[in-house]
Design a protein around this motif. Structure first.
Motif, PDB file in Angstrom:
ATOM      1  N   GLU A 142       0.846  -1.198   0.000  1.00 49.13           N
ATOM      2  CA  GLU A 142       0.000   0.000   0.000  1.00 49.13           C
ATOM      3  C   GLU A 142       0.877   1.242   0.000  1.00 49.13           C
ATOM      4  OE1 GLU A 142      -4.119  -0.625   2.263  1.00 49.13           O
ATOM      5  OE2 GLU A 142      -2.374  -1.405   3.326  1.00 49.13           O
ATOM      6  N   GLY A 143       0.587   2.137  -0.929  1.00 51.24           N
ATOM      7  CA  GLY A 143       1.347   3.374  -0.989  1.00 51.24           C
ATOM      8  C   GLY A 143       2.723   3.227  -1.609  1.00 51.24           C
ATOM      9  N   MET A 144       3.027   2.032  -2.108  1.00 47.51           N
ATOM     10  CA  MET A 144       4.332   1.841  -2.738  1.00 47.51           C
ATOM     11  C   MET A 144       4.137   1.783  -4.249  1.00 47.51           C
ATOM     12  SD  MET A 144       5.620  -1.054  -0.099  1.00 47.51           S
ATOM     13  CE  MET A 144       7.258  -1.326  -0.755  1.00 47.51           C
ATOM     14  N   GLY A 145       4.986   2.450  -4.969  1.00 49.42           N
ATOM     15  CA  GLY A 145       4.774   2.587  -6.410  1.00 49.42           C
ATOM     16  C   GLY A 145       5.536   1.607  -7.262  1.00 49.42           C
ATOM     17  N   LYS A 146       6.111   0.574  -6.647  1.00 49.18           N
ATOM     18  CA  LYS A 146       6.895  -0.384  -7.444  1.00 49.18           C
ATOM     19  C   LYS A 146       5.998  -1.088  -8.457  1.00 49.18           C
ATOM     20  CE  LYS A 146      10.214  -3.412  -8.327  1.00 49.18           C
ATOM     21  NZ  LYS A 146       9.620  -3.824  -9.578  1.00 49.18           N
ATOM     22  N   PRO A 187      10.948  -4.219   3.320  1.00 50.67           N
ATOM     23  CA  PRO A 187      12.232  -3.515   3.140  1.00 50.67           C
ATOM     24  C   PRO A 187      13.378  -4.408   2.685  1.00 50.67           C
ATOM     25  CG  PRO A 187      11.196  -2.879   5.213  1.00 50.67           C
ATOM     26  CD  PRO A 187      10.405  -4.017   4.674  1.00 50.67           C
ATOM     27  N   VAL A 188      13.272  -5.706   2.892  1.00 48.27           N
ATOM     28  CA  VAL A 188      14.399  -6.576   2.547  1.00 48.27           C
ATOM     29  C   VAL A 188      14.676  -6.545   1.044  1.00 48.27           C
ATOM     30  CG1 VAL A 188      13.126  -8.753   2.210  1.00 48.27           C
ATOM     31  CG2 VAL A 188      15.468  -8.817   2.980  1.00 48.27           C
ATOM     32  N   TYR A 189      13.633  -6.420   0.244  1.00 51.02           N
ATOM     33  CA  TYR A 189      13.835  -6.470  -1.202  1.00 51.02           C
ATOM     34  C   TYR A 189      14.582  -5.239  -1.710  1.00 51.02           C
ATOM     35  CZ  TYR A 189      10.700 -10.336  -0.618  1.00 51.02           C
ATOM     36  OH  TYR A 189      10.165 -11.524  -0.189  1.00 51.02           O
ATOM     37  N   PHE A 222      16.623  -3.506   0.091  1.00 53.43           N
ATOM     38  CA  PHE A 222      17.991  -3.648   0.593  1.00 53.43           C
ATOM     39  C   PHE A 222      18.797  -4.605  -0.274  1.00 53.43           C
ATOM     40  CE2 PHE A 222      21.061  -5.897   3.325  1.00 53.43           C
ATOM     41  CZ  PHE A 222      21.849  -4.818   3.702  1.00 53.43           C
ATOM     42  N   GLU A 223      18.173  -5.710  -0.647  1.00 54.60           N
ATOM     43  CA  GLU A 223      18.891  -6.707  -1.446  1.00 54.60           C
ATOM     44  C   GLU A 223      19.180  -6.176  -2.853  1.00 54.60           C
ATOM     45  OE1 GLU A 223      17.373 -10.801   0.760  1.00 54.60           O
ATOM     46  OE2 GLU A 223      16.214  -9.991  -0.888  1.00 54.60           O
ATOM     47  N   ARG A 224      18.252  -5.407  -3.388  1.00 58.14           N
ATOM     48  CA  ARG A 224      18.509  -4.812  -4.713  1.00 58.14           C
ATOM     49  C   ARG A 224      19.663  -3.816  -4.627  1.00 58.14           C
ATOM     50  NH1 ARG A 224      12.857  -5.245  -5.542  1.00 58.14           N
ATOM     51  NH2 ARG A 224      12.520  -3.248  -4.535  1.00 58.14           N
ATOM     52  N   TRP A 225      19.663  -3.058  -3.540  1.00 58.63           N
ATOM     53  CA  TRP A 225      20.751  -2.092  -3.338  1.00 58.63           C
ATOM     54  C   TRP A 225      22.097  -2.825  -3.231  1.00 58.63           C
ATOM     55  CZ3 TRP A 225      23.826  -1.853   1.137  1.00 58.63           C
ATOM     56  CH2 TRP A 225      24.721  -0.776   1.175  1.00 58.63           C
ATOM     57  N   LEU A 226      22.094  -3.916  -2.497  1.00 56.07           N
ATOM     58  CA  LEU A 226      23.320  -4.701  -2.311  1.00 56.07           C
ATOM     59  C   LEU A 226      23.776  -5.298  -3.643  1.00 56.07           C
ATOM     60  CD1 LEU A 226      25.237  -5.557  -0.052  1.00 56.07           C
ATOM     61  CD2 LEU A 226      23.815  -7.569   0.330  1.00 56.07           C
ATOM     62  N   ALA A 227      22.815  -5.782  -4.421  1.00 58.23           N
ATOM     63  CA  ALA A 227      23.154  -6.356  -5.731  1.00 58.23           C
ATOM     64  C   ALA A 227      23.769  -5.286  -6.623  1.00 58.23           C
ATOM     65  CB  ALA A 227      21.913  -6.951  -6.385  1.00 58.23           C
ATOM     66  N   GLY A 228      23.221  -4.075  -6.562  1.00 58.98           N
ATOM     67  CA  GLY A 228      23.771  -2.972  -7.355  1.00 58.98           C
ATOM     68  C   GLY A 228      25.189  -2.632  -6.905  1.00 58.98           C
ATOM     69  N   LEU A 229      25.383  -2.636  -5.608  1.00 59.54           N
ATOM     70  CA  LEU A 229      26.699  -2.328  -5.049  1.00 59.54           C
ATOM     71  C   LEU A 229      27.739  -3.337  -5.503  1.00 59.54           C
ATOM     72  CD1 LEU A 229      27.554  -0.117  -2.940  1.00 59.54           C
ATOM     73  CD2 LEU A 229      27.494  -1.938  -1.233  1.00 59.54           C
ATOM     74  N   LEU A 230      27.322  -4.585  -5.586  1.00 54.32           N
ATOM     75  CA  LEU A 230      28.248  -5.665  -5.973  1.00 54.32           C
ATOM     76  C   LEU A 230      28.309  -5.865  -7.486  1.00 54.32           C
ATOM     77  CD1 LEU A 230      27.150  -8.307  -3.297  1.00 54.32           C
ATOM     78  CD2 LEU A 230      29.243  -6.956  -3.277  1.00 54.32           C
ATOM     79  N   HIS A 231      27.495  -5.095  -8.207  1.00 54.52           N
ATOM     80  CA  HIS A 231      27.411  -5.242  -9.666  1.00 54.52           C
ATOM     81  C   HIS A 231      27.152  -6.697 -10.049  1.00 54.52           C
ATOM     82  CE1 HIS A 231      28.672  -1.127 -10.089  1.00 54.52           C
ATOM     83  NE2 HIS A 231      29.748  -1.368  -9.339  1.00 54.52           N
ATOM     84  N   THR A 232      26.181  -7.289  -9.407  1.00 50.82           N
ATOM     85  CA  THR A 232      25.867  -8.683  -9.718  1.00 50.82           C
ATOM     86  C   THR A 232      24.365  -8.849  -9.888  1.00 50.82           C
ATOM     87  OG1 THR A 232      26.030 -10.977  -8.966  1.00 50.82           O
ATOM     88  CG2 THR A 232      25.693  -9.332  -7.265  1.00 50.82           C
ATOM     89  N   ASP A 233      23.992  -9.826 -10.673  1.00 53.60           N
ATOM     90  CA  ASP A 233      22.573 -10.172 -10.740  1.00 53.60           C
ATOM     91  C   ASP A 233      22.358 -11.575 -10.175  1.00 53.60           C
ATOM     92  OD1 ASP A 233      23.771 -11.629 -12.679  1.00 53.60           O
ATOM     93  OD2 ASP A 233      22.512 -10.937 -14.347  1.00 53.60           O
ATOM     94  N   SER A 234      23.330 -12.050  -9.417  1.00 46.26           N
ATOM     95  CA  SER A 234      23.208 -13.363  -8.793  1.00 46.26           C
ATOM     96  C   SER A 234      22.562 -13.225  -7.415  1.00 46.26           C
ATOM     97  CB  SER A 234      24.581 -14.022  -8.663  1.00 46.26           C
ATOM     98  OG  SER A 234      24.487 -15.135  -7.794  1.00 46.26           O
ATOM     99  N   LEU A 256       6.518  -5.078  12.869  1.00 45.07           N
ATOM    100  CA  LEU A 256       5.619  -3.994  12.472  1.00 45.07           C
ATOM    101  C   LEU A 256       5.680  -3.717  10.968  1.00 45.07           C
ATOM    102  CD1 LEU A 256       6.282  -1.617  15.491  1.00 45.07           C
ATOM    103  CD2 LEU A 256       4.114  -2.732  14.935  1.00 45.07           C
ATOM    104  N   GLN A 257       6.614  -4.347  10.262  1.00 44.21           N
ATOM    105  CA  GLN A 257       6.726  -4.128   8.824  1.00 44.21           C
ATOM    106  C   GLN A 257       5.637  -4.888   8.076  1.00 44.21           C
ATOM    107  OE1 GLN A 257       8.971  -1.913   7.487  1.00 44.21           O
ATOM    108  NE2 GLN A 257       9.115  -1.576   9.697  1.00 44.21           N
ATOM    109  N   PRO A 258       5.193  -4.336   6.930  1.00 46.81           N
ATOM    110  CA  PRO A 258       4.250  -5.112   6.105  1.00 46.81           C
ATOM    111  C   PRO A 258       4.956  -6.314   5.510  1.00 46.81           C
ATOM    112  CG  PRO A 258       4.944  -3.106   4.971  1.00 46.81           C
ATOM    113  CD  PRO A 258       5.518  -3.028   6.358  1.00 46.81           C
ATOM    114  N   MET A 259       4.255  -7.435   5.502  1.00 46.83           N
ATOM    115  CA  MET A 259       4.842  -8.631   4.903  1.00 46.83           C
ATOM    116  C   MET A 259       4.847  -8.520   3.393  1.00 46.83           C
ATOM    117  SD  MET A 259       3.551 -11.962   6.939  1.00 46.83           S
ATOM    118  CE  MET A 259       4.173 -13.039   5.664  1.00 46.83           C
ATOM    119  N   GLU A 260       5.838  -9.139   2.796  1.00 55.26           N
ATOM    120  CA  GLU A 260       5.880  -9.194   1.330  1.00 55.26           C
ATOM    121  C   GLU A 260       6.504 -10.527   0.943  1.00 55.26           C
ATOM    122  OE1 GLU A 260       6.993  -5.647  -0.634  1.00 55.26           O
ATOM    123  OE2 GLU A 260       7.652  -6.654  -2.450  1.00 55.26           O
ATOM    124  N   MET A 261       5.859 -11.221   0.026  1.00 56.76           N
ATOM    125  CA  MET A 261       6.363 -12.537  -0.364  1.00 56.76           C
ATOM    126  C   MET A 261       6.724 -12.547  -1.830  1.00 56.76           C
ATOM    127  SD  MET A 261       6.693 -14.433   2.059  1.00 56.76           S
ATOM    128  CE  MET A 261       7.388 -15.538   0.858  1.00 56.76           C
TER     129      MET A 261
END
Lengths: 155, 479
Positions: free
Chosen positions: A141-145, B291-293, B295-307, B467-472
């Protein structure tokens, strides 16, 4: 070790174990593959809003025969689920819009992430069709991805 | 006579349950239903629909089993190892292979097990184990084969003690459990000349094994390496072994010389295992929030990897090895500086690291409890569907509307309660460890402080996660 030599057979336990294994194999004799139904039916899915996000959404399905003619008079059910066990799937029946198009009215994406949309259609001639669509990246919700960039998928 | 507190009020005194535990086939009776479920998981995992929410291999292990084992650990103790179906293969293997060799000395200890745990947690995320019934079934089948081969070739209980990630999860988290297998009266053990609880003996003409983990009852303390197999209980000719109640986390308060284990404070390998499990409780939950996704995308960018596997490997090495080690050493350094203790840093870190186990257990409870409470009833439609697909429509149309055990509005409160119970357990354990280590109360308080701050920080991190929203997602590097 000393006790290994002293250990005596306990055949009953192993007979029970073997029987359980055999019984399991006998009770479930059939592979549980999902049937896709007739392959001459083409199905297209559109999701609105696009990109999809947590909250209410409308899923529209277009059913066409092999010759491109619209499939009329079908009963089309939509089930939305995810790849993790434990969530209650979202199951709704569509309403016909005409020209082979069917739309959900009260579908909700209940969680962000990758969704699997299973469509089951009972055709007017009695045949059943099932198609599965993957809808990746439904935003929170509220995220534009963006979810599926095209917002439309074919099967 | 020197009776042990809690022993007289143990499980054996309970009606029905006590009689069941005393029955020499109690463990086998507990194992067989779990074996049947494991076989169903393997069967459906290989041959059923490959959509996890609709497959027994997706639902039973990742939802019910995980939820039930943490609740069992909270309410009693290591009941899963008691009912472990994989151990049924040990008896079979040892009937086929008559002579076992000793487990290699270099592999004794928990380093290998800790490494396997890191590997397991990494593969859980990298291979999306929870989303793949086929992989789950393969893992379960591999467990049977692994236990069969290892315990067939080597004497004792090497699979449980040195390899099994599930076993390590239970050994460590059972440190916070309210029950343990122990003697009723240590004086009886001292006068015992046969040591049958360790060696085994003939009972009614049949061989009853002693403790395969080498935990001699007279000096056994706590739950480390105890699989609750009840062999000692049945082998003791004096009826002097019971399952006794105790204060949860109390075995962390003192550090006696434990049979088969030694002193916890000198077991760096065991402390490392405990830290891996504590931090895995947070990293495992982190893998399911939005938030993990990013973060992981940021880390992948930092490492210049798509693995994805590489990014996750780095995340798990840092999260389960580097960060726990640094934080434990930092807390130990602060504790030493504040209290004026003279011990080497590693010894202090080892001694106190166990105090974080209740915090980690609280997080496991919150996480796995959440999944169990939100989805426990999904087993009904999945089982209905499995039976119907087998051509046996005995249970009617699947009730896909079933799911939660409790109203959704209760969930956050329950999760936070588990988390804060864990914090409380860690604070008490840290305080008691400091008190047992340092006679001067003032110095003990200073020694306690950095570990209390670390436990509090973990608790806050856990609350933020909950307290974070879940994302699968199946992957975070999708186009």
């Amino acid at each position: 070790m000393a006790q290994c030599a002293k250990r005596r057979p306990r055949p009953l336990v192993w007979v029970v174990v073997a029987l359980l294994a055999v019984a399991t194999a006998l009770v479930l004799p059939a592979c549980r593959g999902q049937t896709a139904g007739p392959s001459d039916i083409q199905m297209t899915m559109q999701v609105a809003p696009s990109p999809a996000a947590v909250g209410p959404a409308e899923i529209t399905l277009a059913l066409r025969g092999a010759d491109g003619s619209p499939v009329l008079g079908a009963t089309v059910d939509v089930e939305g689920t995810m790849n993790h066990a434990g969530m209650v799937p979202v199951r709704v029946r569509t309403e016909p819009l005409g020209e082979g198009r069917y739309a959900t009215r009260d579908f909700h994406f209940t969680m962000a992430g990758d969704w699997i949309i299973i469509v089951q259609a009972a055709l007017a001639d009695g045949r059943k069709v099932e198609r599965t669509f993957e809808l990746k990246g439904v935003a929170g919700e509220g995220m534009g991805k963006p979810a599926d960039p095209a917002g439309q998928m074919q099967h | 006579m020197m009776s042990v507190p809690g022993a007289r009020l143990g499980v054996l005194r309970l009606p029905l349950l006590g009689a069941f535990v005393r029955w020499r086939h109690a463990r086998t009776a507990a194992q067989l239903p779990v074996l049947a479920l494991a076989l169903l998981v393997i069967y459906d995992g290989f041959f059923g629909p490959q959509l996890a929410p609709k497959n027994l291999a997706g639902v039973l292990p990742w939802l019910h089993w995980r939820g039930l084992v943490v609740l069992a650990l909270l309410l009693v103790g290591n009941l899963f190892c008691l009912a472990c179906p994989f151990m049924l293969t040990r008896g079979l293997a040892r009937r086929l292979v008559k002579q076992q060799r000793p487990w290699p000395r270099a592999l004794r200890g928990k380093w290998l097990a800790a490494g396997l745990l890191v590997l397991f947690f990494w593969s859980y995320e990298a291979l999306d184990l929870w989303a793949s019934p086929w992989l789950t079934a393969t893992l379960a089948a591999a467990y049977f084969v692994g236990a069969f081969v290892v315990d067939g070739l080597f004497a004792g209980a090497p699979f449980c003690q040195y390899l099994c990630p599930i076993g390590q999860f239970h050994f460590v988290n059972a440190l916070a459990s309210p029950a343990e297998v122990k003697t009723c009266d240590r004086a009886i053990c001292r006068s015992c000349s046969t040591k049958d609880c360790l060696k085994g003996r003939l009972v009614d003409g049949r061989w009853q094994s002693g403790c395969q983990s080498g935990l001699f009852q007279e000096r056994k303390a706590g739950n480390v390496d105890c699989t609750f197999c009840l062999d000692c209980l049945h082998a003791c000719p004096h009826d002097n072994v019971t399952i006794a109640w105790r204060l949860p986390t109390s075995e962390l308060w003192t550090d006696p010389l434990r049979a088969g284990v030694g002193r916890l404070g000198r077991r760096t390998d065991l402390a490392a295992l405990a830290l891996v499990l504590v931090f895995a409780s947070f990293l495992n939950a982190f893998g399911m929030v939005a938030p993990v996704y990013a973060f992981e995308r940021w880390l992948a960018g930092l490492l210049h990897t798509d693995s994805e596997a590489l990014v996750l490997l780095l995340l798990f090495i840092v999260g389960l090895i580097v960060l726990p080690a640094l934080l434990a050493l930092a807390a130990a350094a602060a504790s030493r500086a504040l209290s004026g203790a003279k011990e080497p840093l590693l010894a202090l870190a080892t001694r106190y690291s166990y105090c974080l186990v209740p915090m980690g257990f609280g997080m496991w409870l919150a996480h796995y409890g959440f999944h169990f409470l939100t989805g426990a009833l999904t087993i009904v439609p999945v089982a209905q569907s499995a039976v119907a697909d087998a051509g046996l429509p005995w249970f009617g149309a699947p009730r896909w509307d079933l799911g939660p055990l409790v109203p959704a509005s209760w969930l956050l409160g329950i999760e936070l309660l588990f988390l804060e119970l864990g914090l409380l357990g860690s604070l008490v354990a840290a305080y008691r460890i400091a008190g047992a280590h340092l006679a001067d109360h003032q110095r003990a308080r200073w020694a306690f402080l950095p570990w209390a701050i670390l436990a509090l920080a973990l608790s806050l991190a856990g609350a933020w996660l909950l307290l974070q929203p879940m994302e699968m997602r199946g992957t975070f590097l999708q186009g």
